[in-house]
Design a protein around this motif. Structure first.
Motif, PDB file in Angstrom:
ATOM      1  N   SER A  99      -4.213  -2.798 -39.731  1.00 31.29           N
ATOM      2  CA  SER A  99      -3.372  -3.652 -40.572  1.00 31.29           C
ATOM      3  C   SER A  99      -4.132  -4.924 -40.858  1.00 31.29           C
ATOM      4  N   VAL A 100      -4.237  -5.292 -42.122  1.00 26.53           N
ATOM      5  CA  VAL A 100      -4.907  -6.541 -42.487  1.00 26.53           C
ATOM      6  C   VAL A 100      -3.896  -7.480 -43.123  1.00 26.53           C
ATOM      7  N   PRO A 101      -4.003  -8.779 -42.830  1.00 29.84           N
ATOM      8  CA  PRO A 101      -3.004  -9.738 -43.317  1.00 29.84           C
ATOM      9  C   PRO A 101      -3.311 -10.293 -44.704  1.00 29.84           C
ATOM     10  N   PHE A 102      -3.729  -9.425 -45.622  1.00 30.04           N
ATOM     11  CA  PHE A 102      -3.864  -9.851 -47.007  1.00 30.04           C
ATOM     12  C   PHE A 102      -3.566  -8.676 -47.931  1.00 30.04           C
ATOM     13  N   GLY A 103      -3.292  -8.980 -49.189  1.00 27.17           N
ATOM     14  CA  GLY A 103      -2.840  -7.996 -50.160  1.00 27.17           C
ATOM     15  C   GLY A 103      -3.907  -6.998 -50.581  1.00 27.17           C
ATOM     16  N   PRO A 104      -3.496  -6.007 -51.392  1.00 23.49           N
ATOM     17  CA  PRO A 104      -4.402  -4.924 -51.769  1.00 23.49           C
ATOM     18  C   PRO A 104      -5.607  -5.375 -52.602  1.00 23.49           C
ATOM     19  N   ARG A 134     -17.672  -1.435 -37.136  1.00 25.23           N
ATOM     20  CA  ARG A 134     -18.328  -2.437 -37.988  1.00 25.23           C
ATOM     21  C   ARG A 134     -17.430  -2.851 -39.141  1.00 25.23           C
ATOM     22  N   LEU A 135     -16.752  -1.882 -39.737  1.00 22.72           N
ATOM     23  CA  LEU A 135     -15.840  -2.191 -40.839  1.00 22.72           C
ATOM     24  C   LEU A 135     -14.651  -3.002 -40.341  1.00 22.72           C
ATOM     25  N   VAL A 136     -14.099  -2.652 -39.187  1.00 26.90           N
ATOM     26  CA  VAL A 136     -12.988  -3.424 -38.620  1.00 26.90           C
ATOM     27  C   VAL A 136     -13.437  -4.857 -38.329  1.00 26.90           C
ATOM     28  N   ALA A 137     -14.638  -5.031 -37.767  1.00 22.64           N
ATOM     29  CA  ALA A 137     -15.161  -6.376 -37.491  1.00 22.64           C
ATOM     30  C   ALA A 137     -15.342  -7.153 -38.796  1.00 22.64           C
ATOM     31  N   TRP A 138     -15.808  -6.486 -39.835  1.00 23.21           N
ATOM     32  CA  TRP A 138     -15.974  -7.126 -41.146  1.00 23.21           C
ATOM     33  C   TRP A 138     -14.614  -7.619 -41.659  1.00 23.21           C
ATOM     34  N   LEU A 139     -13.613  -6.747 -41.592  1.00 22.64           N
ATOM     35  CA  LEU A 139     -12.280  -7.131 -42.053  1.00 22.64           C
ATOM     36  C   LEU A 139     -11.728  -8.285 -41.224  1.00 22.64           C
ATOM     37  N   HIS A 140     -12.016  -8.271 -39.928  1.00 21.73           N
ATOM     38  CA  HIS A 140     -11.570  -9.352 -39.057  1.00 21.73           C
ATOM     39  C   HIS A 140     -12.202 -10.675 -39.475  1.00 21.73           C
ATOM     40  N   SER A 141     -13.475 -10.651 -39.863  1.00 21.77           N
ATOM     41  CA  SER A 141     -14.155 -11.878 -40.284  1.00 21.77           C
ATOM     42  C   SER A 141     -13.654 -12.369 -41.634  1.00 21.77           C
ATOM     43  N   GLU A 142     -13.024 -11.487 -42.404  1.00 21.73           N
ATOM     44  CA  GLU A 142     -12.511 -11.840 -43.728  1.00 21.73           C
ATOM     45  C   GLU A 142     -11.084 -12.374 -43.677  1.00 21.73           C
ATOM     46  N   GLN A 143     -10.453 -12.307 -42.527  1.00 21.32           N
ATOM     47  CA  GLN A 143      -9.028 -12.648 -42.483  1.00 21.32           C
ATOM     48  C   GLN A 143      -8.782 -14.151 -42.561  1.00 21.32           C
ATOM     49  N   PRO A 144      -7.580 -14.527 -42.984  1.00 20.54           N
ATOM     50  CA  PRO A 144      -7.192 -15.933 -43.048  1.00 20.54           C
ATOM     51  C   PRO A 144      -7.007 -16.529 -41.653  1.00 20.54           C
ATOM     52  N   PRO A 145      -6.686 -17.802 -41.529  1.00 20.66           N
ATOM     53  CA  PRO A 145      -6.502 -18.435 -40.218  1.00 20.66           C
ATOM     54  C   PRO A 145      -5.526 -17.686 -39.310  1.00 20.66           C
ATOM     55  N   ALA A 146      -5.672 -17.920 -38.007  1.00 22.57           N
ATOM     56  CA  ALA A 146      -4.984 -17.150 -36.964  1.00 22.57           C
ATOM     57  C   ALA A 146      -3.470 -17.134 -37.075  1.00 22.57           C
ATOM     58  N   ASP A 147      -2.782 -18.164 -37.598  1.00 24.00           N
ATOM     59  CA  ASP A 147      -1.335 -18.091 -37.616  1.00 24.00           C
ATOM     60  C   ASP A 147      -0.784 -17.189 -38.702  1.00 24.00           C
ATOM     61  N   ASP A 148      -1.612 -16.489 -39.422  1.00 23.88           N
ATOM     62  CA  ASP A 148      -1.128 -15.565 -40.449  1.00 23.88           C
ATOM     63  C   ASP A 148      -0.896 -14.156 -39.896  1.00 23.88           C
ATOM     64  N   GLY A 149      -0.948 -13.986 -38.596  1.00 24.54           N
ATOM     65  CA  GLY A 149      -0.653 -12.699 -38.004  1.00 24.54           C
ATOM     66  C   GLY A 149      -1.859 -11.970 -37.461  1.00 24.54           C
ATOM     67  N   GLY A 150      -3.006 -12.146 -38.043  1.00 18.30           N
ATOM     68  CA  GLY A 150      -4.219 -11.526 -37.532  1.00 18.30           C
ATOM     69  C   GLY A 150      -4.330 -10.054 -37.854  1.00 18.30           C
ATOM     70  N   LEU A 151      -5.354  -9.441 -37.286  1.00 20.07           N
ATOM     71  CA  LEU A 151      -5.686  -8.048 -37.547  1.00 20.07           C
ATOM     72  C   LEU A 151      -5.115  -7.175 -36.440  1.00 20.07           C
ATOM     73  N   SER A 152      -4.532  -6.044 -36.796  1.00 17.01           N
ATOM     74  CA  SER A 152      -3.978  -5.110 -35.829  1.00 17.01           C
ATOM     75  C   SER A 152      -4.693  -3.771 -35.972  1.00 17.01           C
ATOM     76  N   VAL A 153      -5.222  -3.234 -34.863  1.00 21.14           N
ATOM     77  CA  VAL A 153      -5.989  -1.981 -34.895  1.00 21.14           C
ATOM     78  C   VAL A 153      -5.302  -0.940 -34.014  1.00 21.14           C
ATOM     79  N   ARG A 154      -5.185   0.312 -34.533  1.00 25.53           N
ATOM     80  CA  ARG A 154      -4.630   1.419 -33.760  1.00 25.53           C
ATOM     81  C   ARG A 154      -5.571   2.597 -33.874  1.00 25.53           C
ATOM     82  N   ARG A 155      -5.979   3.163 -32.741  1.00 25.00           N
ATOM     83  CA  ARG A 155      -6.881   4.341 -32.729  1.00 25.00           C
ATOM     84  C   ARG A 155      -6.125   5.577 -32.361  1.00 25.00           C
TER      85      ARG A 155
END
Length: 171
Positions: free
Chosen positions: A51-56, A150-171
């Motif tokens: 889950s990424v905290p930004f739009g499509p 690597r892609l998840v880490a990339w998306l994490h580095s692209e996310q907005p500041p921490a109070d916007d919910g952050g990145l959620s990963v499920r394997r």
């Protein structure tokens, strides 16, 4: 894995064989030999939901930037028939998707085919499914898992500041 995906991975490994062969003298033979052997290697897969905290729109731009900076994008209208068919092999879906090839594993030398599909989107967040596949030889490099990470880490580095919910990963 489809035959088309198998062909893309074998071709990408053949490129590495050609580069290695050029240092030793016979790049063409090494490329052909590597492609031939790659057909028989097993394929490892990794599927991750994120889950990424930004739009499509921002998500797709970020994914496109990842593939162009870290590897290459596989386009449906590419001159490369195997790459276009591998993109099609990701499956018909009503959801937007993007595919590419990135290096992963030891020193990022093993190619991985990565398909990303936007499963659920709102204007403020997206649910992604990342499916990575790579050929593995005798020494397992966890290439597919490393490509997805690597892609998840990339998306994490692209996310907005921490109070916007952050990145959620499920394997």
């Amino acid at each position: 894995m489809s035959d088309h995906e198998n062909a893309v991975l074998a071709r990408e490994l053949g490129k590495l064989g050609r580069l290695g062969g050029e240092t030793g003298g016979d790049g063409v033979g090494a490329a052909w030999g590597t492609r031939f052997v790659a057909q028989f290697l097993p394929v490892e897969r990794q599927v991750v939901e994120v889950s990424v905290p930004f739009g499509p729109e921002r998500t797709l731009r970020s994914l496109l930037r990842f593939f162009t900076e870290q590897g290459r994008v596989l386009l449906d209208d590419n001159d490369d028939t195997a790459a276009a068919q591998a993109t099609d092999a990701a499956g018909d879906s009503p959801f937007p998707k993007i595919s590419g090839v990135v290096g992963a594993g030891f020193f990022n030398l093993n190619p991985a085919l990565v398909h990303v599909e936007l499963l659920n989107t709102t204007t403020t967040d997206c649910q992604l499914q990342i499916a990575a596949a790579a050929k593995e030889g005798l020494w397992k490099q966890q290439t597919a898992a490393k490509a997805a990470d690597r892609l998840v880490a990339w998306l994490h580095s692209e996310q907005p500041p921490a109070d916007d919910g952050g990145l959620s990963v499920r394997r």
